[in-house]
Design a protein around this motif. Sequence first.
Motif, PDB file in Angstrom:
ATOM      1  N   SER A  58       0.775  -1.236   0.000  1.00 21.61           N
ATOM      2  CA  SER A  58       0.000   0.000   0.000  1.00 21.61           C
ATOM      3  C   SER A  58       0.806   1.285   0.000  1.00 21.61           C
ATOM      4  CB  SER A  58      -0.950   0.010   1.218  1.00 21.61           C
ATOM      5  OG  SER A  58      -1.898  -1.022   1.130  1.00 21.61           O
ATOM      6  N   SER A  59       1.985   1.303   0.626  1.00 20.36           N
ATOM      7  CA  SER A  59       2.661   2.576   0.854  1.00 20.36           C
ATOM      8  C   SER A  59       3.025   3.352  -0.409  1.00 20.36           C
ATOM      9  CB  SER A  59       3.914   2.364   1.716  1.00 20.36           C
ATOM     10  OG  SER A  59       4.832   1.507   1.089  1.00 20.36           O
ATOM     11  N   PRO A  60       3.345   2.718  -1.549  1.00 22.83           N
ATOM     12  CA  PRO A  60       3.645   3.528  -2.733  1.00 22.83           C
ATOM     13  C   PRO A  60       2.473   4.369  -3.228  1.00 22.83           C
ATOM     14  CG  PRO A  60       4.494   1.302  -3.002  1.00 22.83           C
ATOM     15  CD  PRO A  60       3.598   1.286  -1.800  1.00 22.83           C
ATOM     16  N   PHE A  61       1.252   4.035  -2.794  1.00 21.06           N
ATOM     17  CA  PHE A  61       0.064   4.755  -3.242  1.00 21.06           C
ATOM     18  C   PHE A  61      -0.297   5.918  -2.319  1.00 21.06           C
ATOM     19  CE2 PHE A  61      -0.814   0.169  -4.367  1.00 21.06           C
ATOM     20  CZ  PHE A  61      -0.390   0.292  -5.677  1.00 21.06           C
ATOM     21  N   TYR A  62       0.371   6.012  -1.172  1.00 18.02           N
ATOM     22  CA  TYR A  62      -0.026   6.978  -0.155  1.00 18.02           C
ATOM     23  C   TYR A  62       1.115   7.910   0.237  1.00 18.02           C
ATOM     24  CZ  TYR A  62      -4.361   4.393   0.521  1.00 18.02           C
ATOM     25  OH  TYR A  62      -5.590   3.813   0.328  1.00 18.02           O
ATOM     26  N   SER A  63       0.741   9.004   0.885  1.00 24.67           N
ATOM     27  CA  SER A  63       1.687   9.920   1.512  1.00 24.67           C
ATOM     28  C   SER A  63       1.430   9.907   3.008  1.00 24.67           C
ATOM     29  CB  SER A  63       1.508  11.346   0.974  1.00 24.67           C
ATOM     30  OG  SER A  63       1.596  11.394  -0.423  1.00 24.67           O
ATOM     31  N   THR A  64       2.403  10.412   3.758  1.00 27.09           N
ATOM     32  CA  THR A  64       2.254  10.594   5.189  1.00 27.09           C
ATOM     33  C   THR A  64       2.538  12.055   5.522  1.00 27.09           C
ATOM     34  OG1 THR A  64       4.527   9.776   5.409  1.00 27.09           O
ATOM     35  CG2 THR A  64       2.758   8.218   5.865  1.00 27.09           C
ATOM     36  N   LEU A  65       2.231  12.462   6.727  1.00 22.89           N
ATOM     37  CA  LEU A  65       2.447  13.853   7.112  1.00 22.89           C
ATOM     38  C   LEU A  65       3.935  14.180   7.145  1.00 22.89           C
ATOM     39  CD1 LEU A  65       0.913  16.410   7.937  1.00 22.89           C
ATOM     40  CD2 LEU A  65       1.002  15.595  10.307  1.00 22.89           C
ATOM     41  N   LEU A  66       4.695  13.365   7.844  1.00 22.12           N
ATOM     42  CA  LEU A  66       6.156  13.418   7.861  1.00 22.12           C
ATOM     43  C   LEU A  66       6.680  12.064   7.424  1.00 22.12           C
ATOM     44  CD1 LEU A  66       6.825  15.130  11.339  1.00 22.12           C
ATOM     45  CD2 LEU A  66       6.679  16.248   9.098  1.00 22.12           C
ATOM     46  N   ARG A  67       7.992  11.978   7.246  1.00 22.89           N
ATOM     47  CA  ARG A  67       8.619  10.690   6.983  1.00 22.89           C
ATOM     48  C   ARG A  67      10.046  10.733   7.501  1.00 22.89           C
ATOM     49  NH1 ARG A  67       9.721  10.443   0.427  1.00 22.89           N
ATOM     50  NH2 ARG A  67      11.395  11.989   0.361  1.00 22.89           N
ATOM     51  N   PHE A  68      10.656   9.572   7.589  1.00 18.51           N
ATOM     52  CA  PHE A  68      12.038   9.508   8.045  1.00 18.51           C
ATOM     53  C   PHE A  68      12.992   9.818   6.896  1.00 18.51           C
ATOM     54  CE2 PHE A  68      10.047   6.873  11.311  1.00 18.51           C
ATOM     55  CZ  PHE A  68      10.613   7.430  12.449  1.00 18.51           C
ATOM     56  N   ASN A  69      14.049  10.561   7.209  1.00 19.43           N
ATOM     57  CA  ASN A  69      15.147  10.797   6.271  1.00 19.43           C
ATOM     58  C   ASN A  69      16.138   9.659   6.462  1.00 19.43           C
ATOM     59  OD1 ASN A  69      17.563  11.579   5.052  1.00 19.43           O
ATOM     60  ND2 ASN A  69      17.179  13.761   5.405  1.00 19.43           N
ATOM     61  N   LEU A  70      16.163   8.726   5.529  1.00 16.95           N
ATOM     62  CA  LEU A  70      16.977   7.523   5.716  1.00 16.95           C
ATOM     63  C   LEU A  70      18.464   7.812   5.705  1.00 16.95           C
ATOM     64  CD1 LEU A  70      15.040   4.800   3.734  1.00 16.95           C
ATOM     65  CD2 LEU A  70      14.850   5.507   6.115  1.00 16.95           C
ATOM     66  N   ASP A  71      18.873   8.908   5.079  1.00 18.56           N
ATOM     67  CA  ASP A  71      20.290   9.264   5.087  1.00 18.56           C
ATOM     68  C   ASP A  71      20.723   9.803   6.442  1.00 18.56           C
ATOM     69  OD1 ASP A  71      20.657   8.539   2.428  1.00 18.56           O
ATOM     70  OD2 ASP A  71      20.084  10.528   1.701  1.00 18.56           O
ATOM     71  N   LYS A  72      19.749  10.261   7.233  1.00 16.80           N
ATOM     72  CA  LYS A  72      20.069  10.856   8.532  1.00 16.80           C
ATOM     73  C   LYS A  72      19.168  10.289   9.619  1.00 16.80           C
ATOM     74  CE  LYS A  72      21.418  15.217   6.318  1.00 16.80           C
ATOM     75  NZ  LYS A  72      21.161  16.684   6.236  1.00 16.80           N
ATOM     76  N   PHE A  73      18.797   9.023   9.494  1.00 13.10           N
ATOM     77  CA  PHE A  73      17.903   8.384  10.445  1.00 13.10           C
ATOM     78  C   PHE A  73      18.443   8.520  11.872  1.00 13.10           C
ATOM     79  CE2 PHE A  73      16.187   4.838  12.829  1.00 13.10           C
ATOM     80  CZ  PHE A  73      14.856   4.870  12.478  1.00 13.10           C
ATOM     81  N   PRO A  74      17.604   8.875  12.853  1.00 19.78           N
ATOM     82  CA  PRO A  74      16.137   8.956  12.826  1.00 19.78           C
ATOM     83  C   PRO A  74      15.587  10.360  12.582  1.00 19.78           C
ATOM     84  CG  PRO A  74      16.880   8.996  15.081  1.00 19.78           C
ATOM     85  CD  PRO A  74      18.123   8.923  14.231  1.00 19.78           C
ATOM     86  N   GLU A  75      16.335  11.215  11.888  1.00 14.95           N
ATOM     87  CA  GLU A  75      15.829  12.552  11.578  1.00 14.95           C
ATOM     88  C   GLU A  75      14.578  12.436  10.716  1.00 14.95           C
ATOM     89  OE1 GLU A  75      17.398  16.042   8.675  1.00 14.95           O
ATOM     90  OE2 GLU A  75      18.763  15.509  10.303  1.00 14.95           O
ATOM     91  N   VAL A  76      13.618  13.346  10.930  1.00 14.96           N
ATOM     92  CA  VAL A  76      12.394  13.329  10.129  1.00 14.96           C
ATOM     93  C   VAL A  76      12.402  14.505   9.172  1.00 14.96           C
ATOM     94  CG1 VAL A  76      11.097  12.185  11.954  1.00 14.96           C
ATOM     95  CG2 VAL A  76      11.041  14.676  11.781  1.00 14.96           C
ATOM     96  N   GLU A  77      11.636  14.368   8.093  1.00 14.70           N
ATOM     97  CA  GLU A  77      11.488  15.418   7.097  1.00 14.70           C
ATOM     98  C   GLU A  77      10.033  15.463   6.670  1.00 14.70           C
ATOM     99  OE1 GLU A  77      14.151  14.248   4.005  1.00 14.70           O
ATOM    100  OE2 GLU A  77      12.845  12.651   3.262  1.00 14.70           O
ATOM    101  N   GLY A  78       9.668  16.491   5.954  1.00 10.88           N
ATOM    102  CA  GLY A  78       8.288  16.630   5.528  1.00 10.88           C
ATOM    103  C   GLY A  78       7.932  15.703   4.387  1.00 10.88           C
ATOM    104  N   ASP A  79       6.697  15.272   4.364  1.00  9.96           N
ATOM    105  CA  ASP A  79       6.142  14.597   3.200  1.00  9.96           C
ATOM    106  C   ASP A  79       4.990  15.485   2.721  1.00  9.96           C
ATOM    107  OD1 ASP A  79       5.799  12.799   1.179  1.00  9.96           O
ATOM    108  OD2 ASP A  79       4.873  11.252   2.383  1.00  9.96           O
ATOM    109  N   LEU A  80       3.784  15.302   3.215  1.00  6.45           N
ATOM    110  CA  LEU A  80       2.715  16.251   2.915  1.00  6.45           C
ATOM    111  C   LEU A  80       2.937  17.584   3.626  1.00  6.45           C
ATOM    112  CD1 LEU A  80      -0.421  13.939   3.054  1.00  6.45           C
ATOM    113  CD2 LEU A  80       0.595  14.985   1.020  1.00  6.45           C
ATOM    114  N   ALA A  81       3.620  17.536   4.744  1.00  7.23           N
ATOM    115  CA  ALA A  81       3.918  18.766   5.484  1.00  7.23           C
ATOM    116  C   ALA A  81       5.070  19.510   4.823  1.00  7.23           C
ATOM    117  CB  ALA A  81       4.268  18.442   6.929  1.00  7.23           C
TER     118      ALA A  81
END
Length: 254
Positions: A58-81
């Motif tokens: 399912s996830s390729p069809f959806y967005s989330t409010l934020l998401r994890f930045n995998l290059d700087k995990f566990p830093e978060v970055e915006g998705d819809l935000a």
Amino acid sequence: MRSTWMALALLAPALAFAAGLAEAQTPKRGGTLNFAISAETPHYDCHASDTYATLHFSSPFYSTLLRFNLDKFPEVEGDLAKSWTVAPDLMTYTFKLHEGVKFHDGTPLTSADVKATYDRLRNPPQGVVSNRKATFSDIDTIETPDPLTVVFKMKAVNAAMLEHFASPWNCIYAAKDLAADPASPRTKINGTGPFVFVEHVKGSHVAGKRNESYFKPGLPYLDGYKGIFTLQAAAMLNALQGGQVLAEFRGISP
């Protein structure tokens, strides 16, 4: 806890085909990716699942409010935000959404959709399962002062809230879809993600195509993808060796 979040982060917007290629590479637009999935989801609802098979599906069809930045995990970055602020006392979280985001059916995304999604997550209606109910129990109210602003007010401090908002399980659903049928995400897909649902052939595959109206310019690079359910280890190996699939995505134990 860290390994749990890493496992979740690797399963959703971080799928390489959904997010694009690494910046160090020169992206080549086009093509279809065939990959193997070692389990088939029992339903499509991100909120009601704990299995990686649902995220792969399912996830390729959806967005989330934020998401994890995998290059700087566990830093978060915006998705819809597009941006957000956190009050010094950690009791108010204010998010500004990207303009011009549309669901795959053409409906514009607004703060009302985010509110409806998180209301469902923290207080699911009768007959709807939310495995994240306890996660968001510290939210007191959700306000939508304008179509592109959503404000979460807390009844207790939760220092992990940004990480919770970035969890790939929190797919954003359309408020109108939930109003018509709160259980609809179990069997129907209508997201704002980089790929549009094409088909699910049970026992065979799930397929998606590029979302030409995706709100992140230039993405995704692929024309489409096919996730092939390959449940036996021997069949998986044969498919990889024979070139029928180019990769396998699997869950990571916490």
